[in-house]
Design an enzyme around this catalytic site. Structure first.
Site, mmCIF file in Angstrom:
data_model
loop_
_atom_site.group_PDB
_atom_site.id
_atom_site.type_symbol
_atom_site.label_atom_id
_atom_site.label_comp_id
_atom_site.label_asym_id
_atom_site.label_seq_id
_atom_site.Cartn_x
_atom_site.Cartn_y
_atom_site.Cartn_z
ATOM 1 N N ALA A 1 0.829 -1.207 0.000
ATOM 2 C CA ALA A 1 0.000 0.000 0.000
ATOM 3 C C ALA A 1 0.863 1.258 0.000
ATOM 4 O O ALA A 1 1.952 1.290 0.583
ATOM 5 C CB ALA A 1 -0.916 0.002 1.218
ATOM 6 N N GLU B 1 -2.460 -16.086 6.194
ATOM 7 C CA GLU B 1 -3.438 -16.925 6.880
ATOM 8 C C GLU B 1 -3.332 -18.344 6.345
ATOM 9 O O GLU B 1 -3.337 -18.579 5.135
ATOM 10 C CB GLU B 1 -4.851 -16.391 6.660
ATOM 11 C CG GLU B 1 -5.893 -17.129 7.485
ATOM 12 C CD GLU B 1 -7.265 -16.516 7.373
ATOM 13 O OE1 GLU B 1 -8.206 -17.142 7.880
ATOM 14 O OE2 GLU B 1 -7.390 -15.434 6.777
ATOM 15 N N GLY C 1 0.392 -5.698 0.647
ATOM 16 C CA GLY C 1 -0.517 -5.822 -0.489
ATOM 17 C C GLY C 1 0.176 -6.337 -1.740
ATOM 18 O O GLY C 1 -0.468 -6.945 -2.604
ATOM 19 N N GLU D 1 -0.078 -9.950 -1.448
ATOM 20 C CA GLU D 1 -1.459 -10.342 -1.755
ATOM 21 C C GLU D 1 -1.680 -10.395 -3.263
ATOM 22 O O GLU D 1 -2.360 -11.290 -3.773
ATOM 23 C CB GLU D 1 -2.434 -9.355 -1.126
ATOM 24 C CG GLU D 1 -2.534 -9.437 0.383
ATOM 25 C CD GLU D 1 -3.623 -8.523 0.924
ATOM 26 O OE1 GLU D 1 -4.771 -8.642 0.461
ATOM 27 O OE2 GLU D 1 -3.310 -7.673 1.776
#
Length: 276
Positions: free
Chosen positions: A98, A167, A143, A146
């Site tokens: 980010a 996770e 991010g 991600e």
């Protein structure tokens, strides 16, 4: 049951070619934070999204995210795209996550809306109809990690580093938030391949491109439907997963590609798939 599954599945739509293909043919592409390249010759069918925001290490800012969503929307409609590679034009970094400097200027409401856009971006990458590969030749943080995880395959240079909250089925990864090398990321299953970095700093890209070349000769409709079956199948119980697989296979039966594959097998030659 099958009727319900059919209505909820997001099957690939018929694609149509883009009006503009290739970075060099796109006026002003050099100044864009996101550039789209279509490879030619034996690599025709491979498209690349080039992340080019060196001033912020490819941080996920408003313009960056908008241009990336725009590129994905265009590429989704291009039937010539059989594999999509995400790579960086900034040496030593894939995506720094980010843009915190930009976010600092946002109101709480604006932050909430932007985070929703980021989630939508990751969903669009994960739902892209053709296989996607992240070529991680540098840091992938927060991010940025991600974004890579939203791709189907990930290749990281051994010297690269990833960091984020990961996770797992047992909760958050122990030590989450610390930096991991490409080799450590591979050991944890975060990346599929870890390669030694070269002097040019693009070893992961070359490995990603080699993987794309392996996918190119395969029947594109069957590949896209296989991706649907896998993505949707892992979200449901085994019976529903088998039903999804059956729906996907039914979509493939009337295609010319399936007939071509059978003919090539019978005639002992390489198939010539056209995506119809």
């Amino acid at each position: 049951m099958l009727r319900v599954l059919t209505s909820t599945l997001r099957f690939p739509r018929p694609w149509k070619p883009l009006e503009t293909r290739g970075c060099s043919s796109n006026p002003g592409a050099a100044g864009r934070e996101i550039q789209v390249c279509a490879l030619a010759g034996p690599d025709q069918g491979i498209a690349e999204i080039l992340m080019n925001r060196p001033s912020a290490r490819n941080a996920l800012g408003n313009v960056f995210v908008s241009q990336l969503l725009e590129a994905l929307a265009q590429l989704r409609e291009d039937r010539q795209v059989r594999v999509l590679i995400f790579r960086s034009a900034v040496k030593g970094v894939f995506c720094a996550g980010a843009d915190l400097k930009e976010r600092e200027q946002m109101t709480e409401a604006e932050v909430g809306l932007f985070v929703q856009r980021l989630r939508g971006l990751m969903t669009e990458i994960a739902a892209f109809p053709a296989p996607t590969i992240a070529a991680m030749d540098g840091f992938a943080l927060g991010g940025g990690l991600e974004l890579a995880l939203a791709c189907d395959l990930r290749v990281a240079a051994a010297s690269s580093a990833v960091m984020g909250l990961i996770e797992t089925t047992r909760g958050l990864l122990p030590g989450a938030g610390r930096r991991l090398s490409g080799e450590q990321a591979q050991a944890l299953g975060l990346v599929n391949h870890a390669v030694a970095q070269n002097e040019e700093g693009n070893a992961a890209y070359h490995r990603a491109r080699a993987l794309a070349q392996e996918i190119l000769p395969q029947a594109p409709i069957a590949v896209r439907l296989s991706k649907v079956a896998i993505d949707r199948g892992i979200e449901v119980d085994i019976a529903s997963g088998m039903a999804i697989e059956g729906i996907c296979y039914a979509q493939n039966i009337p295609t010319q590609d399936r007939l071509e594959g059978m003919a090539a097998f019978r005639e002992k030659r390489l198939p010539r798939f056209v995506g119809e």
